[in-house]
Design a protein around this motif. Structure first.
Motif, PDB file in Angstrom:
ATOM      1  N   GLU A   5      -0.844 -14.962 -49.994  1.00 31.88           N
ATOM      2  CA  GLU A   5       0.244 -14.436 -50.657  1.00 31.88           C
ATOM      3  C   GLU A   5       0.260 -12.770 -50.170  1.00 31.88           C
ATOM      4  O   GLU A   5       1.238 -12.318 -49.900  1.00 31.88           O
ATOM      5  CB  GLU A   5       0.344 -14.389 -51.982  1.00 31.88           C
ATOM      6  N   ASP A  37      -1.254 -11.168 -48.083  1.00 29.19           N
ATOM      7  CA  ASP A  37      -1.223 -10.822 -46.622  1.00 29.19           C
ATOM      8  C   ASP A  37      -0.045 -11.092 -46.102  1.00 29.19           C
ATOM      9  O   ASP A  37       0.785 -10.306 -45.220  1.00 29.19           O
ATOM     10  CB  ASP A  37      -2.221 -12.040 -45.813  1.00 29.19           C
ATOM     11  N   SER A  38       0.953 -12.081 -46.492  1.00 31.64           N
ATOM     12  CA  SER A  38       2.258 -12.411 -45.974  1.00 31.64           C
ATOM     13  C   SER A  38       3.212 -11.246 -46.582  1.00 31.64           C
ATOM     14  O   SER A  38       4.129 -10.962 -45.881  1.00 31.64           O
ATOM     15  CB  SER A  38       3.032 -13.691 -46.768  1.00 31.64           C
ATOM     16  N   GLU A  74       2.773  -8.515 -44.469  1.00 33.77           N
ATOM     17  CA  GLU A  74       3.391  -8.838 -43.008  1.00 33.77           C
ATOM     18  C   GLU A  74       4.832  -8.301 -43.169  1.00 33.77           C
ATOM     19  O   GLU A  74       5.480  -7.646 -42.411  1.00 33.77           O
ATOM     20  CB  GLU A  74       3.237 -10.045 -42.503  1.00 33.77           C
TER      21      GLU A  74
END
Lengths: 243, 296
Positions: free
Chosen positions: A227, A229-230, A233
């Motif tokens: 979560e 990491d997303s 991004e």
């Protein structure tokens, strides 16, 4: 172990970054329950994600009653259960909820089911007891320590009132009834926990349960990481768009 | 989400005779678990008989309830002395007065550490203890019991604190239904004025400061009491209270109470209160046995 679905705990405080967990550890005798609870806390906690223990009588209700020699007052089983519920309300308010909200893992020993079993053995209905404890948050998992009702019946039960909740109650109730059999009552409470285990609403504390709890923990860590990491991004993309 | 630790383990393969042994021991366990259910139902029947026989001899339970400043204590005293003058033996039952729980509540009130749930649970324990040790023995002995505040006090106040009425009712189950409940209906304004006129202002929990978060006790009380009055009004419909207009003079209220009392009807114990009484009778027998053997 409880099939209770994990409630999405309230947003963790800043900096903690993890969801809290509440594990209920049930047992009918104070000293072995305490020992098992401490082991479980050590096993589940780490430097980054500490675990804590919520014990019976955090509010000092029963300590106070012992000082005032409650035995001579002959409290009824229902009064004793209501007093336990008030102590649990105290624990939920001051220990369990804040710790879970701060992202900690809390082991509550005992929690609700040992007391429901005990209350039922003393003649109260399961419905009354379940409704009484409905204020308590649902734990992520319910475990019970290894206890055998046959062994308890065979060997009897020696205890001190200060050892735990059931011990306190049995000492008080035995003072008001010649026929009161603490070992039988305790065995019936164990039978209730065994029944829960059969219904898959409770698990036995052991290596397997610990492995599963750790696996859950790992899974969640991975989910959190994914979560995070997303999110990163997404943030980067937004920044690029702005540029 | 499924936790694997809760899954049942596969049973190990067993020889036939081992299976039989296990079945036998299981049966034994079940028999022990049932704990002599036949004996228990016999005892229950005996208690029901006792309750039926006592119906004519038993006393009468009258409860006086209402918000603070509604004058219920004044009326309770007047009513009790009138009953005494009529030749009745009267026992008074006060709210939150049990030696078991009162010290606990008092200490926590002082520390302002009670949550609504904890407060409700402690009061329920306190009420039950008083019921077991004061109200029921007095009623059984044929005395008139006049209760200054009954469990409706807790129902109204705790519901005003945001707790669910169903949960609160469950705390007091099995209920001991009074034969008569006088509800002193007063407007929040009058109640506030009467409380403001007292030397000591309302205390932290009486003023509801734990939930209103208003620093001034009187201001907090005014807000809290309007919620309490609403809850009482709802309860008065559910439990069919005898409503006394507490805005009237003391004399007029007293006259209304006497008139209502003279038309009184008993709530038959066997019909309304058998569960709570059977519970109490069983414990009373046990305690009497222990006391006797201690004397012996």
């Amino acid at each position: 172990m409880a099939k209770a679905k994990r409630k999405k705990s309230a947003a963790p405080e800043a900096g903690m970054g993890r969801k809290g967990r509440l594990i209920a550890l049930e047992g009918t005798s104070g000293p072995p329950l305490e020992e098992a609870a401490l082991k479980l806390v050590r096993s589940l906690g780490s430097d980054k994600n500490p675990a804590g223990l919520s014990r019976f009588d955090a509010s000092n209700t029963f300590y106070d009653l012992r000082l005032r020699k409650v035995k001579t007052m002959n409290p009824s089983p229902r009064e004793l259960i209501l007093l336990y519920a008030s102590d649990l309300a105290f624990r939920v308010r001051w220990e369990i909820t804040p710790a879970v909200q701060a992202g900690m893992c809390v082991v509550a020993a005992p929690y609700v089911h040992s007391i429901i079993g005990f209350g039922e053995a003393l003649g109260m209905t399961r419905r009354w007891l379940t409704d009484l404890f409905s204020f308590a948050p649902e734990p992520e998992a319910v475990l019970r320590i290894k206890e055998k009702k046959k062994k308890i019946r065979k060997k009897g039960w020696r205890f001190k009132a200060a050892d735990g909740y059931l011990e306190f109650c049995c000492a008080s109730l035995a003072a008001g009834s010649k026929d009161f059999q603490p070992a039988e009552i305790r065995a019936a409470a164990v039978a209730y926990l065994q029944e829960l285990e059969k219904e898959e609403r409770c698990g036995k504390l052991g290596k397997r349960a610990l492995r599963d709890l750790h696996a859950e923990d790992e899974e969640e860590k991975k989910e959190d990481q994914a979560e995070a990491d997303s999110d990163d991004e997404g943030d980067e993309e937004e920044e690029d768009d702005e540029e | 989400m499924v936790y694997h630790a809760c899954l049942p383990r596969p049973l190990p393969l067993m020889a036939k005779d081992k299976k039989k042994d296990k079945k036998k021991s299981k049966k034994k366990d079940e028999q022990q678990d049932s704990g002599g259910a036949a004996g228990a139902s016999k005892a229950k029947k005996r208690f029901l008989n006792l309750i039926g026989k006592q119906e004519e001899k038993r006393g009468f339970l009258v409860a006086f309830d209402g918000p603070d400043g509604s004058g219920k204590t004044t009326q309770r005293k007047l009513f009790a002395s009138w009953l005494e003058s009529e030749g009745y033996e009267v026992a008074a039952a006060k709210w939150s007065s049990s030696p078991l729980v009162k010290p606990l509540i008092k200490a926590r009130k002082k520390a302002h550490s009670l949550s609504p749930e904890e407060f409700a649970l402690l009061q329920a324990a306190d009420f039950r203890y008083n019921m077991d040790t004061q109200i029921l023995p007095a009623l059984w002995d044929g005395k008139m019991v006049v209760a200054d505040q009954y469990l409706f006090t807790s129902l109204a106040r705790d519901a005003a604190r945001g707790l669910k009425l169903n949960w609160l009712l469950n705390l007091y189950a099995p209920l001991l239904w009074p034969d008569m409940v006088f509800y002193f209906a007063v407007s929040p304004e009058t109640s506030g004025k009467r409380i403001a006129g007292k030397k000591k202002g309302p205390k932290y929990y009486d003023a509801g400061q734990d939930i209103t978060n208003i620093e001034d006790p009187l201001e907090s009380y005014k807000q809290f009491v309007s919620r309490i009055v609403q809850e009482y009004e709802a309860l008065s419909v559910i439990f069919q209270f005898v409503k006394v207009d507490a805005e009237k003079t003391i004399y007029e209220q007293h006259r209304q109470i006497r008139q209502a009392y003279e038309k009184r009807e008993r709530r038959p114990w066997a019909e309304w209160n058998s569960e709570v009484l059977a519970d109490w009778l069983e414990r009373r027998e046990h305690i009497a046995e222990v006391q006797e053997s201690a004397r012996g």
